[in-house]
Design an enzyme around this catalytic site. Structure first.
Site, PDB file in Angstrom:
ATOM      1  N   HIS A   1       0.814  -1.220   0.000  1.00 50.90           N
ATOM      2  CA  HIS A   1       0.000   0.000   0.000  1.00 50.90           C
ATOM      3  C   HIS A   1       0.850   1.273   0.000  1.00 50.90           C
ATOM      4  CE1 HIS A   1       0.302  -0.110   4.503  1.00 50.90           C
ATOM      5  NE2 HIS A   1       0.256   1.208   4.364  1.00 50.90           N
TER       6      HIS A   1
ATOM      7  N   ASP B   1       0.039  -7.447   1.298  1.00 50.80           N
ATOM      8  CA  ASP B   1       0.555  -6.100   1.555  1.00 50.80           C
ATOM      9  C   ASP B   1       2.076  -6.060   1.627  1.00 50.80           C
ATOM     10  OD1 ASP B   1       0.288  -3.370   1.816  1.00 50.80           O
ATOM     11  OD2 ASP B   1      -0.112  -3.429   3.966  1.00 50.80           O
TER      12      ASP B   1
ATOM     13  N   SER C   1       4.543   2.365   7.991  1.00 48.11           N
ATOM     14  CA  SER C   1       4.178   1.231   7.149  1.00 48.11           C
ATOM     15  C   SER C   1       5.330   0.780   6.275  1.00 48.11           C
ATOM     16  CB  SER C   1       2.999   1.593   6.238  1.00 48.11           C
ATOM     17  OG  SER C   1       1.834   1.748   6.992  1.00 48.11           O
TER      18      SER C   1
END
Length: 189
Positions: A54, A89, A173
């Site tokens: 992402h 992801d 992230s």
């Protein structure tokens, strides 16, 4: 086990900040640029980098999107997307570099609830190379995410993840989650 100071010193050179920049022309003919930030880590000495899908998804199928990888020592590289898997992801980038310091991969199956874990990342895209610590809060958490595909249909994915109480913010992230021995045991999402 390493002290937090030792873990940070031993792994800082393996952690990267990732900036994804998109350049578009608006309806008035003006060129605008937007950016998203994330984190990642060096997988190989010759420039393979791991991050979350992402973080770089805007670069998938769009050549106007650029990906920049930054190191704590100030070195910056343009990265290319090697591949990724949206369902898990995870994505792999490649930079043109050699002699990098890769992380040491650990075994997340060996973690226990209550064990200390650490992350190095770029919370909020501004607080670069911050160390956070916490505990493994739970193992084998099943989380379901949903997204809309190109046909407008909703797709769901179930991931088996570990839960931590480390301070995690947007910008963290894609960064590494370390055990107390300095081994990467997860990717921060």
């Amino acid at each position: 086990p390493m002290t937090p100071e030792q873990l940070y010193a031993a792994n800082l050179a393996s952690c990267v900040g990732i900036t994804v920049s998109t350049t578009t022309v608006n309806i008035f003919g003006q060129t605008t640029t937007s950016a998203a930030s994330g984190s990642g880590f060096v997988l190989t000495q010759d420039g393979y980098i791991v991050t979350n899908y992402h973080v770089i998804e805007d670069a998938v199928n769009d050549s106007s999107v650029s990906i920049e990888v930054s190191f704590a020592n100030g070195d910056k590289y343009t990265a290319t997307l090697v591949g990724g898997e949206q369902d898990n992801d995870v994505a792999v980038l490649k930079i043109d570099a050699t002699g990098l310091q890769p992380v040491t991969l650990g075994d997340s199956d060996q973690l226990v609830v209550g064990e200390s874990v650490y992350t190095i990342g770029n919370p909020l895209g501004e607080l670069t190379y911050s160390l956070s610590n916490g505990l493994v809060s739970a193992l084998d958490r099943l989380i379901t995410t949903s997204s809309t595909n190109a046909n407008g249909q909703t797709e769901t994915t179930t991931l088996n993840v570990l839960q931590t109480n480390c301070d995690i913010n947007p910008g963290n992230s894609g960064g590494p989650l370390f055990d107390s021995y300095g081994n990467v045991v997860g990717i921060v999402t």
